[in-house]
Design a protein around this motif. Structure first.
Motif, PDB file in Angstrom:
ATOM      1  N   CYS A 163       0.763  -1.242   0.236  1.00 32.44           N
ATOM      2  CA  CYS A 163       0.087   0.005  -0.077  1.00 32.44           C
ATOM      3  C   CYS A 163       0.762   1.289  -0.230  1.00 32.44           C
ATOM      4  O   CYS A 163       1.912   1.232   0.730  1.00 32.44           O
ATOM      5  N   ASN A 190      -5.589   5.813  -0.052  1.00 34.13           N
ATOM      6  CA  ASN A 190      -4.966   4.666   0.661  1.00 34.13           C
ATOM      7  C   ASN A 190      -5.112   3.420  -0.141  1.00 34.13           C
ATOM      8  O   ASN A 190      -6.199   3.252  -0.636  1.00 34.13           O
ATOM      9  N   THR A 212      -4.180  -0.016  -1.649  1.00 29.99           N
ATOM     10  CA  THR A 212      -4.040  -1.717  -1.396  1.00 29.99           C
ATOM     11  C   THR A 212      -3.760  -2.402  -2.387  1.00 29.99           C
ATOM     12  O   THR A 212      -4.580  -2.186  -3.461  1.00 29.99           O
ATOM     13  N   HIS A 216     -10.634  -5.840   4.205  1.00 31.05           N
ATOM     14  CA  HIS A 216      -9.542  -4.934   4.213  1.00 31.05           C
ATOM     15  C   HIS A 216      -9.882  -3.474   3.950  1.00 31.05           C
ATOM     16  O   HIS A 216      -9.734  -2.400   4.752  1.00 31.05           O
ATOM     17  N   HIS A 231     -10.393  -0.069   6.146  1.00 34.88           N
ATOM     18  CA  HIS A 231      -9.911   1.364   5.814  1.00 34.88           C
ATOM     19  C   HIS A 231     -10.739   2.550   5.616  1.00 34.88           C
ATOM     20  O   HIS A 231     -10.403   3.759   6.074  1.00 34.88           O
ATOM     21  N   HIS A 238      -2.372   0.667   8.272  1.00 34.97           N
ATOM     22  CA  HIS A 238      -1.774  -0.530   8.030  1.00 34.97           C
ATOM     23  C   HIS A 238      -1.106  -0.661   9.443  1.00 34.97           C
ATOM     24  O   HIS A 238      -0.547  -0.038  10.226  1.00 34.97           O
TER      25      HIS A 238
END
Ligand SMILES: [Zn+2]
Length: 255
Positions: A19, A31, A33, A188, A192, A198
């Motif tokens: 990330c 953000n 991933t 996940h 966020h 993280h």
């Protein structure tokens, strides 16, 4: 940020989530991933492992109060506790299976968060969180303020916030993510969207590089349950520093 760790299980294939996170107070913040590779049978090894009090404290600080590199302090970002419903709209690339997985993630979050209940909406105009699972170029043409810069990643979450709260999140999911990884990437990214980043702790789904066989993608680990409970406590406010809320974090860590 790219972090990798060796997988010592029988499987040689693993999910890689790398990330890049922009932690500056800009709008929108991004953000991103990433994962690459394929996957094999998923078995849970760390999801039900009880974390220590120190682990809970340190992981919360890492997830919610540090920049992406873990090198600089930042302040809490979250949805306002008075926002009783967070409306989630799935735009492109939805399937019955994925909507069921989304409902499970939301139900798990709603159990942990007393204030902001996630509900699905079919009205994009009222959506607080939008999920789009199409090719990056197609996503970019539609969501010009939330553009995916790396189309080889598996998921990207953009959060947008004002001075006192997160106001919107847009999640992009790659349509090419293998089906047996989709639930993990979805969980996940939705996490966020709560306002956290993280950690390197493998008991959390928020590790940037994840072994596919160390986390049950269909539930939150005990560690992640504590993290979400702490963040959603109404004594924890956007803009708080670690010093402001260390007593609250310790209270949950001691449970
Ligand atoms: Zn991530």
């Amino acid at each position: 940020m790219k972090i990798a760790f060796a997988v010592t299980a029988v499987s040689l294939v693993f999910l890689t989530i790398a990330c890049q996170t922009s932690e500056e107070n800009i709008t929108p913040a991004t953000n991103t991933t990433t994962n690459s590779t394929n996957n094999t049978t998923t078995t849970s090894t760390t999801t039900t492992v009880k974390p220590s009090s120190q682990e809970i404290y340190d992981t919360f600080v890492r997830l919610a109060l540090k920049n992406s590199a873990g090198t600089a302090a930042m302040t809490i970002r979250k949805w306002l506790p008075t926002k009783t419903q967070i409306k989630v709209y799935w735009d492109g690339g939805r399937t019955t299976t994925l909507l069921s997985a989304l409902d499970k993630v939301m139900a798990d979050m709603n159990t942990l968060n007393k204030y902001n209940k996630m509900v699905r909406t079919e009205v994009v105009a009222e959506a607080d969180i939008i999920i789009n699972r199409v090719e990056a170029a197609t996503h970019n043409s539609k969501y010009t303020s939330f553009q995916v810069s790396n189309s080889s990643v598996q998921g990207t979450t953009f959060t947008q916030w004002s001075s006192d709260a997160i106001t919107k999140a847009v999640v992009w999911l790659s349509p090419t993510t293998p089906s047996n990884l989709q639930n993990g990437v979805l969980r996940h990214e939705l996490t966020h969207a709560l306002g956290i980043g993280h950690t390197e702790n493998t008991k959390s789904i928020m590790i940037p590089v994840m072994s596919s066989n160390n986390y049950d993608f269909n539930t939150f680990s005990i560690l992640d349950q504590r993290i979400i409970q702490i963040l959603s406590d109404n004594r924890v406010k956007q803009g708080n520093t670690e010093a402001n809320i260390s007593a609250v974090i310790k209270e949950y860590a001691a449970k």
